[in-house]
Design an enzyme around this catalytic site. Sequence first.
Site, PDB file in Angstrom:
ATOM      1  N   GLY A 201      -8.918   3.866   7.416  1.00 25.95           N
ATOM      2  CA  GLY A 201      -8.614   5.276   7.662  1.00 25.95           C
ATOM      3  C   GLY A 201      -7.139   5.556   7.890  1.00 25.95           C
ATOM      4  O   GLY A 201      -6.667   6.617   7.514  1.00 25.95           O
ATOM      5  N   PHE A 202      -6.435   4.599   8.480  1.00 26.06           N
ATOM      6  CA  PHE A 202      -5.041   4.871   8.853  1.00 26.06           C
ATOM      7  C   PHE A 202      -4.174   3.625   8.710  1.00 26.06           C
ATOM      8  O   PHE A 202      -4.660   2.511   8.942  1.00 26.06           O
ATOM      9  CB  PHE A 202      -4.971   5.356  10.313  1.00 26.06           C
ATOM     10  CG  PHE A 202      -5.790   6.583  10.544  1.00 26.06           C
ATOM     11  CD1 PHE A 202      -5.273   7.844  10.250  1.00 26.06           C
ATOM     12  CD2 PHE A 202      -7.104   6.482  11.000  1.00 26.06           C
ATOM     13  CE1 PHE A 202      -6.059   8.983  10.427  1.00 26.06           C
ATOM     14  CE2 PHE A 202      -7.894   7.617  11.180  1.00 26.06           C
ATOM     15  CZ  PHE A 202      -7.369   8.873  10.899  1.00 26.06           C
TER      16      PHE A 202
ATOM     17  N   GLY B 227       1.097  -2.295   4.225  1.00 29.01           N
ATOM     18  CA  GLY B 227       1.612  -0.935   4.162  1.00 29.01           C
ATOM     19  C   GLY B 227       2.842  -0.754   5.035  1.00 29.01           C
ATOM     20  O   GLY B 227       3.984  -0.872   4.576  1.00 29.01           O
TER      21      GLY B 227
ATOM     22  N   MET C 281     -12.125   4.540  -0.273  1.00 27.14           N
ATOM     23  CA  MET C 281     -12.762   4.758   1.039  1.00 27.14           C
ATOM     24  C   MET C 281     -13.401   6.145   0.988  1.00 27.14           C
ATOM     25  O   MET C 281     -12.908   7.108   1.592  1.00 27.14           O
ATOM     26  CB  MET C 281     -11.715   4.642   2.149  1.00 27.14           C
ATOM     27  CG  MET C 281     -11.300   3.208   2.407  1.00 27.14           C
ATOM     28  SD  MET C 281      -9.729   3.061   3.275  1.00 27.14           S
ATOM     29  CE  MET C 281      -8.617   3.226   1.894  1.00 27.14           C
TER      30      MET C 281
ATOM     31  N   HIS D  16      -8.458   1.210  -3.841  1.00 29.53           N
ATOM     32  CA  HIS D  16      -9.381   0.990  -2.718  1.00 29.53           C
ATOM     33  C   HIS D  16     -10.025   2.331  -2.375  1.00 29.53           C
ATOM     34  O   HIS D  16      -9.376   3.220  -1.817  1.00 29.53           O
ATOM     35  CB  HIS D  16      -8.556   0.426  -1.546  1.00 29.53           C
ATOM     36  CG  HIS D  16      -9.321   0.204  -0.288  1.00 29.53           C
ATOM     37  ND1 HIS D  16      -8.689  -0.072   0.918  1.00 29.53           N
ATOM     38  CD2 HIS D  16     -10.656   0.184  -0.024  1.00 29.53           C
ATOM     39  CE1 HIS D  16      -9.607  -0.237   1.862  1.00 29.53           C
ATOM     40  NE2 HIS D  16     -10.807  -0.072   1.323  1.00 29.53           N
TER      41      HIS D  16
ATOM     42  N   MET E 186     -11.705  -6.040   5.465  1.00 36.71           N
ATOM     43  CA  MET E 186     -10.878  -5.101   6.245  1.00 36.71           C
ATOM     44  C   MET E 186     -10.565  -5.732   7.597  1.00 36.71           C
ATOM     45  O   MET E 186     -11.474  -6.143   8.324  1.00 36.71           O
ATOM     46  CB  MET E 186     -11.618  -3.777   6.471  1.00 36.71           C
ATOM     47  CG  MET E 186     -11.746  -2.875   5.260  1.00 36.71           C
ATOM     48  SD  MET E 186     -10.198  -2.471   4.418  1.00 36.71           S
ATOM     49  CE  MET E 186      -9.270  -1.644   5.716  1.00 36.71           C
TER      50      MET E 186
ATOM     51  N   ASP F 104      -6.807  -6.552   4.297  1.00 42.43           N
ATOM     52  CA  ASP F 104      -6.149  -5.247   4.371  1.00 42.43           C
ATOM     53  C   ASP F 104      -6.184  -4.717   5.801  1.00 42.43           C
ATOM     54  O   ASP F 104      -7.267  -4.507   6.360  1.00 42.43           O
ATOM     55  CB  ASP F 104      -6.895  -4.286   3.421  1.00 42.43           C
ATOM     56  CG  ASP F 104      -6.251  -2.920   3.299  1.00 42.43           C
ATOM     57  OD1 ASP F 104      -5.192  -2.695   3.905  1.00 42.43           O
ATOM     58  OD2 ASP F 104      -6.834  -2.071   2.591  1.00 42.43           O
ATOM     59  N   GLY F 105      -4.986  -4.483   6.362  1.00 40.04           N
ATOM     60  CA  GLY F 105      -4.881  -3.863   7.682  1.00 40.04           C
ATOM     61  C   GLY F 105      -4.131  -4.746   8.668  1.00 40.04           C
ATOM     62  O   GLY F 105      -4.562  -5.859   8.951  1.00 40.04           O
TER      63      GLY F 105
ATOM     64  N   HIS G 164      -1.354  -1.128  -4.265  1.00 37.77           N
ATOM     65  CA  HIS G 164      -2.626  -0.783  -3.612  1.00 37.77           C
ATOM     66  C   HIS G 164      -2.655   0.717  -3.325  1.00 37.77           C
ATOM     67  O   HIS G 164      -1.767   1.258  -2.658  1.00 37.77           O
ATOM     68  CB  HIS G 164      -2.721  -1.590  -2.319  1.00 37.77           C
ATOM     69  CG  HIS G 164      -4.012  -1.475  -1.580  1.00 37.77           C
ATOM     70  ND1 HIS G 164      -5.130  -2.197  -1.905  1.00 37.77           N
ATOM     71  CD2 HIS G 164      -4.351  -0.716  -0.496  1.00 37.77           C
ATOM     72  CE1 HIS G 164      -6.104  -1.914  -1.057  1.00 37.77           C
ATOM     73  NE2 HIS G 164      -5.665  -1.003  -0.193  1.00 37.77           N
TER      74      HIS G 164
ATOM     75  N   MET H 265      -8.893   8.201   0.258  1.00 39.82           N
ATOM     76  CA  MET H 265      -9.721   8.594   1.410  1.00 39.82           C
ATOM     77  C   MET H 265     -10.208  10.031   1.227  1.00 39.82           C
ATOM     78  O   MET H 265      -9.429  10.898   0.817  1.00 39.82           O
ATOM     79  CB  MET H 265      -8.902   8.501   2.696  1.00 39.82           C
ATOM     80  CG  MET H 265      -8.279   7.128   2.910  1.00 39.82           C
ATOM     81  SD  MET H 265      -7.463   7.029   4.498  1.00 39.82           S
ATOM     82  CE  MET H 265      -6.686   5.418   4.377  1.00 39.82           C
TER      83      MET H 265
ATOM     84  N   SER I  95       0.843  -1.200   0.000  1.00 35.48           N
ATOM     85  CA  SER I  95       0.000   0.000   0.000  1.00 35.48           C
ATOM     86  C   SER I  95       0.871   1.240   0.000  1.00 35.48           C
ATOM     87  O   SER I  95       1.698   1.437   0.901  1.00 35.48           O
ATOM     88  CB  SER I  95      -0.908   0.014   1.232  1.00 35.48           C
ATOM     89  OG  SER I  95      -1.403   1.331   1.399  1.00 35.48           O
TER      90      SER I  95
ATOM     91  N   ASP J 252      -4.755   3.703  -1.542  1.00 40.63           N
ATOM     92  CA  ASP J 252      -5.800   3.981  -0.547  1.00 40.63           C
ATOM     93  C   ASP J 252      -6.338   5.386  -0.745  1.00 40.63           C
ATOM     94  O   ASP J 252      -5.672   6.380  -0.428  1.00 40.63           O
ATOM     95  CB  ASP J 252      -5.222   3.816   0.858  1.00 40.63           C
ATOM     96  CG  ASP J 252      -5.064   2.358   1.211  1.00 40.63           C
ATOM     97  OD1 ASP J 252      -6.050   1.608   1.118  1.00 40.63           O
ATOM     98  OD2 ASP J 252      -3.939   1.951   1.574  1.00 40.63           O
TER      99      ASP J 252
END
Length: 222
Positions: A141-142, A196, A67, A65, A136, A174-175, A32, A36, A7, A34
Amino acid sequence: MVKVAPSLLSADFSILEKELQLIEKTAAEWLHFDIMDGHFVPNLTFGPLIVSSLRPKTNLFFDVHLMVENPDFYIKPFAQAGAQLLTVHQEACTHLHRIVHAIKEEGLKAGVSLNPATPPQFLDYLLEDLDLVLVMSVNPGFPSQSFLPAVLPKIRYFSEKKKERGLSYEIQVDGGINEKTAPLVIQAGATVLVTGSAFFEHASPNKYVEALKLFSIEKKKV
Ligand code: DX5
Ligand code: ZN
């Protein structure tokens, strides 16, 4: 073998091309992005401009992705920027089926993501239409958040449904993915790992990606 999707969110944006070259030296197949919007998640990142500026520099598969609220506004801009797969959040879509088909009409692969608290059954009537389900494993978000083991049964659910119905969608997680959590999600049925902070903070991202891939080979032997 499991695919790996670093990511960009954890990259150093002042040296983005170098970070891209670092990813290219590893066995990772996907990149990837992200996206947002400060509404769907309490953070802002970037838009199609970053995607289009990196597109001519690599052959990595571009996995976007979203968001964001109103993801339908962004299908065309990201398609034109060079995205190959667009993933929207179930929680952000009033007409999820319509959006999935709008993505496919642009010639892109379509994915749907579920927040940790969203039950997998929400996708029961849509699985045949999907190229990817994104589970997820943190609240979006982070970067650098801790993996939530409560999502493991959800990964197993999508893996079982895939077998039952003879489908071929990817199961992306993811995460909080790292060398400790990757074996758990691979065992549960994950086929694409987003990573990430663990990727960019690793002393050898190359060895790290190889280690993640090795877990899926070891799984087959079990
Ligand atoms: C979270 C993002 C993730 C995140 C992953 O909202 O969707 O892609 O960047 O970062 P790590 O691997 O650090 O959890
Ligand atoms: Zn993501």
